[in-house]
Design an enzyme around this catalytic site. Structure first.
Site, PDB file in Angstrom:
ATOM      1  N   GLY A  58       0.819  -1.203   0.000  1.00  0.00           N
ATOM      2  CA  GLY A  58       0.000   0.000   0.000  1.00  0.00           C
ATOM      3  C   GLY A  58       0.852   1.252   0.000  1.00  0.00           C
ATOM      4  O   GLY A  58       2.027   1.226  -0.363  1.00  0.00           O
ATOM      5  N   CYS A  59       0.253   2.361   0.416  1.00  0.00           N
ATOM      6  CA  CYS A  59       0.939   3.654   0.420  1.00  0.00           C
ATOM      7  C   CYS A  59       2.270   3.578   1.156  1.00  0.00           C
ATOM      8  O   CYS A  59       2.325   3.161   2.317  1.00  0.00           O
ATOM      9  CB  CYS A  59       0.050   4.708   1.071  1.00  0.00           C
ATOM     10  SG  CYS A  59       0.855   6.297   1.299  1.00  0.00           S
ATOM     11  N   PHE A  60       3.344   3.978   0.498  1.00  0.00           N
ATOM     12  CA  PHE A  60       4.654   3.843   1.135  1.00  0.00           C
ATOM     13  C   PHE A  60       4.843   4.796   2.313  1.00  0.00           C
ATOM     14  O   PHE A  60       5.723   4.594   3.140  1.00  0.00           O
ATOM     15  CB  PHE A  60       5.811   3.949   0.146  1.00  0.00           C
ATOM     16  CG  PHE A  60       5.814   5.117  -0.806  1.00  0.00           C
ATOM     17  CD1 PHE A  60       5.178   6.314  -0.543  1.00  0.00           C
ATOM     18  CD2 PHE A  60       6.505   4.995  -2.015  1.00  0.00           C
ATOM     19  CE1 PHE A  60       5.216   7.380  -1.430  1.00  0.00           C
ATOM     20  CE2 PHE A  60       6.547   6.057  -2.926  1.00  0.00           C
ATOM     21  CZ  PHE A  60       5.904   7.258  -2.625  1.00  0.00           C
TER      22      PHE A  60
END
Length: 229
Positions: A58-60
């Protein structure tokens, strides 16, 4: 929100990222910037003494913050991996114009934390059953990927996935995590590094990233740099 029992070396709980939890206390931008300025970042020479591991979930911004809370990890870099295009940009990856996923490069001390433990952190901090999605973020750029650099790492990842299946941790939902050989990692733009620390009042950070980090901390206290009792 679903809650599952894991089969970690230490007891923990795997949570989905579908819900949000209330953040009791928010630091001000000024306080965070001061802390960031006072923090001593390791140099590249320092980091050369550590091992590296690569994950995407997912979002880093979220993933970087989670791994940086773990003991034995001096640095985590946000970036792009798993694709074939050279020098991808955030705009290209975020719009799904490449085959890369948002990923992180984890520097770790194997004398403090093992690769097996990193795999446990990876699976215990996201939902590996949501195909091309993590929380509100959708698209193959947010897919779940565990990269391996050698056959031993591949064996550890696949063995852990099989154990999760054997224990029916996800109630029969298929694990969609890709297990692929590591090829190349591209650092994300500078403004993405330590994003959660630098922008604690960003709406995405307060509503998605921080609750996800807090859920992880609550259930993996023994792995944290500052243990939660």
């Amino acid at each position: 929100m679903k809650i599952y029992k894991t089969i970690l070396l230490t007891a923990a709980v795997v949570f989905t990222t579908a819900c949000q939890s209330k953040v009791k206390e928010q630091k001000t931008e000024t306080t965070v910037k001061k802390e960031m300025a006072e923090a001593v970042k390791p140099t590249q020479e320092d980091l050369s003494n550590y091992e590296t591991a690569y994950f995407a979930s997912g979002c880093f911004w979220c993933v970087e913050a989670i791994f940086e809370s773990v003991k034995g990890i001096p640095e985590v870099v946000s970036g792009y991996a798993g694709g074939t295009e050279d020098n991808p940009t955030y705009e290209q990856v975020g719009r799904g114009l490449t085959s890369h996923a948002e990923a992180v490069k984890v520097y770790y001390d194997p004398e403090v934390i093992s690769f097996t433990a990193l795999v446990q952190v990876f699976f215990g901090s996201h939902d590996p059953t949501t195909l091309n999605r993590q929380g509100p973020d959708r698209g193959p750029q947010y897919r779940s990927v565990a990269f391996y650099k050698n056959e031993e790492e591949k064996k550890i990842i696949e063995g852990y996935i099989q154990a999760l299946k054997d224990q029916n941790v996800y109630d029969g939902d298929p694990i969609t995590t890709q297990v692929v050989p590591f090829t190349k990692f591209y650092d994300a733009e500078d403004y993405h590094q330590d994003y959660e620390k630098k922008h604690p009042n960003n709406s995405y950070i307060t509503n998605v990233s921080i609750p996800r980090l807090n859920r992880f901390k609550k259930n993996f206290g023994e792995y944290l740099k500052e243990k939660i009792h």
